[in-house]
Design a protein around this motif. Structure first.
Motif, PDB file in Angstrom:
ATOM      1  N   ARG A 198      45.011  47.251  40.243  1.00 57.37           N
ATOM      2  CA  ARG A 198      45.339  46.686  39.004  1.00 57.37           C
ATOM      3  C   ARG A 198      44.663  45.198  39.550  1.00 57.37           C
ATOM      4  NH1 ARG A 198      50.021  46.029  36.200  1.00 57.37           N
ATOM      5  NH2 ARG A 198      50.085  47.820  35.929  1.00 57.37           N
ATOM      6  N   SER A 235      45.733  45.292  31.935  1.00 56.81           N
ATOM      7  CA  SER A 235      46.827  45.688  32.824  1.00 56.81           C
ATOM      8  C   SER A 235      47.376  47.409  32.007  1.00 56.81           C
ATOM      9  CB  SER A 235      48.227  44.748  32.702  1.00 56.81           C
ATOM     10  OG  SER A 235      47.931  42.922  33.322  1.00 56.81           O
ATOM     11  N   THR A 259      45.717  50.332  33.587  1.00 62.47           N
ATOM     12  CA  THR A 259      45.645  50.456  35.179  1.00 62.47           C
ATOM     13  C   THR A 259      46.717  51.088  36.195  1.00 62.47           C
ATOM     14  OG1 THR A 259      45.480  48.052  35.496  1.00 62.47           O
ATOM     15  CG2 THR A 259      43.888  49.234  35.838  1.00 62.47           C
ATOM     16  N   SER A 264      50.192  49.711  38.870  1.00 60.03           N
ATOM     17  CA  SER A 264      50.863  47.983  39.232  1.00 60.03           C
ATOM     18  C   SER A 264      49.613  48.437  40.846  1.00 60.03           C
ATOM     19  CB  SER A 264      51.783  48.045  39.180  1.00 60.03           C
ATOM     20  OG  SER A 264      51.821  47.120  39.987  1.00 60.03           O
TER      21      SER A 264
END
Length: 504
Positions: free
Chosen positions: A190, A181, A184, A186
């Motif tokens: 992800r 997380s 990357t 959202s």
């Protein structure tokens, strides 16, 4: 802004507010470390049950020859035969031991995993992962020594607890998902990275399944355990020397090396003496309070009043049902395959395990990119639950080797529901709370794992004499429950926007 939440989070302030660093190739070492961990864990899981099974058989029936029967001449479902009686007793004893092991692993893991992710938000992912791997390494060291010295099988319960003292594989995965997380954005990217991350774990489990039987048969349980020990040693080296931190800075309760806010030694002493945090002019909270707040942060998504609270509750309920439909199944499958009418060898069990893992965690997950072109996450999760339910039903009525080997083919998409729900939860959550979210999810997963391993093994113990496939019908029922909850989620998800992230 929620003032109560602000107070809760002031000691767990995020290191950064968005994706903390840009993705670099060196970040892939997180997958390498977790792949090595999964190799070691799967190898351990495959050999330890068979080791206890053999040890129990040798202790209870030292003069029996049926457990060394290589030609399956005594492997018949004749419930009045002596061989069936002896196998049933050994199966029940081993299942009870495995149930106790699950509790020994889960109790320390659920305590530490609930705070591990939040602590990694504060001190950094690499440090948290290193602690996790080091304690797992220590537990495997004791296990290897115990096998070499032929300790009583109940000593291995203590070693299992040490191995999971920092969360075990669940804690490591919690940190790994938070790490992904961090690097990357959202959305679909992800979701893809989280799924590929699960695939790397699946590769490790597949390889373990392929080689475990040969190592056990050719070299014995000690060298199989030694292989797990060495794999964990390499994983620790990778985490310490090769893995970069995914957060741009790390702060402690008092971090004297922070360039932006240096604190000299005298200030630290004054802070400790006065009980006041000079950086915030607020009373310093003791360690116990901070830990309680950290645990609270991991579960506030489901209890704090917000527009998305109901969505969080439904999603975590789907996750629980999905975990109930899969966790602990592999260990029961080992006992199932050791029993009549299969009576499989370690090699055949390893092949079945590797095929099962490869079909669901490698082939199934490899198809995720194609599936995402046509379906959203919750639709993929429904397809996954259907796949898992159908495979469990077939497994419950399997009567020979070919039918049992068909089970992995039906379960090819069975695992996808878990990463899909993780991705949905991650999309609903602010960037600086990803560690807390995955810490709570890991704690839930461990609790489910412990419950599953206890309840379903009790079911297996009490039905192995009558209808040995009953437990797989129970697994299928949880998949059906997950489908129902996913339909509810689909009906309610339009009431909020997943991309509207509240930075509280």
């Amino acid at each position: 802004m929620d003032t109560d939440l602000e107070h809760t989070m002031d000691e767990s302030e995020p290191l950064t507010r968005g994706p903390t660093v840009r993705y670099r190739p060196r970040h892939l070492f997180i997958a390498v470390a977790l792949l090595l961990l999964s190799l070691a864990f799967e190898l351990y899981g495959l050999f330890i049950t068979q080791y206890v099974y053999d040890s129990t058989a040798a202790k209870l029936f030292p003069n029996s020859t049926i457990f060394n029967d290589k030609h399956q001449s005594m492997c018949k479902v004749n419930k009045s035969s002596e061989s069936f009686r002896e196998r049933t007793i050994v199966q029940q004893t081993t299942a009870k031991w495995d149930m106790y092991k699950s509790i020994a692993e889960a109790v320390p893991a659920v305590i530490t995993s609930s705070i591990l992710g939040s602590i990694s938000d504060r001190y950094g992912r690499r440090k948290a992962l290193t602690v996790n791997l080091a304690l797992t390494f220590l537990g495997m060291l004791f296990t290897t020594i115990g096998i070499k010295c032929s300790f009583n099988i109940y000593f291995f319960l203590l070693f299992a607890a040490i191995k999971n003292m920092a969360g075990g594989i669940y804690g490591a995965m919690c940190i790994g998902f938070a790490y992904v997380s961090d690097i990357t954005e959202s959305g679909t990217t992800r979701s893809l990275f989280i799924t590929l991350f699960e695939a790397s774990i699946g590769i490790g489990m597949t390889v373990s399944g392929l080689v475990s039987g040969y190592i056990i048969e050719q070299f014995g349980f000690f060298y199989t355990s030694l292989c797990s020990f060495l794999l964990l040693f390499i994983a620790v080296v990778v985490a310490v020397f090769l893995l970069p931190e995914s957060l741009t800075s790390t702060v402690g309760f008092i971090h004297s090396t922070n360039v932006q806010s240096p604190i000299n030694t005298a200030a630290v002493r004054n802070t400790e003496a006065s009980g006041i945090d000079n950086r915030t002019n607020a009373p310093r909270r003791n360690t116990c309070t901070v830990i309680c707040d950290t645990v609270k942060a991991s579960f506030e998504f489901y209890f704090r009043s917000s527009e998305k609270r109901l969505a969080y509750i439904v999603c975590v309920s789907i996750f629980v049902s999905a975990c109930f439909s899969r966790l602990g199944k592999e260990r029961i499958e080992i006992l199932y395959a050791l029993n009549a009418p299969f009576c499989w060898s370690a090699v055949k069990i390893g092949h079945f395990t590797s095929i099962s893992v490869a079909s669901s965690m490698v082939v199934g997950i490899a198809a995720i990119k194609l599936l995402q072109r046509f379906f959203v996450e919750d639709t993929i999760a429904i397809l996954s639950a259907i796949s898992n339910a159908s495979s469990c039903i077939l497994e419950s009525i399997a009567f020979n080797d070919p039918t049992l080997f068909l089970v992995p083919l039906l379960a090819i998409f069975g695992l996808l529901i878990i990463p899909m729900v993780r991705a949905i939860l991650s999309k609903m959550t602010p960037p600086h709370k990803q560690g807390a979210l995955f810490a709570g999810v890991a704690a839930v997963e461990i609790c489910v794992s412990m419950t599953t391993n206890v309840v379903l093994k009790i079911i297996y113990i009490n039905t192995v004499k009558t209808f040995r496939g009953t437990v797989f019908f129970v697994y299928a029922s949880f998949s059906m429950l997950a489908i129902g909850l996913l339909i509810i989620y689909r009906c309610m998800k339009d009431e909020y926007k997943e991309e509207d992230i509240a930075l509280t």
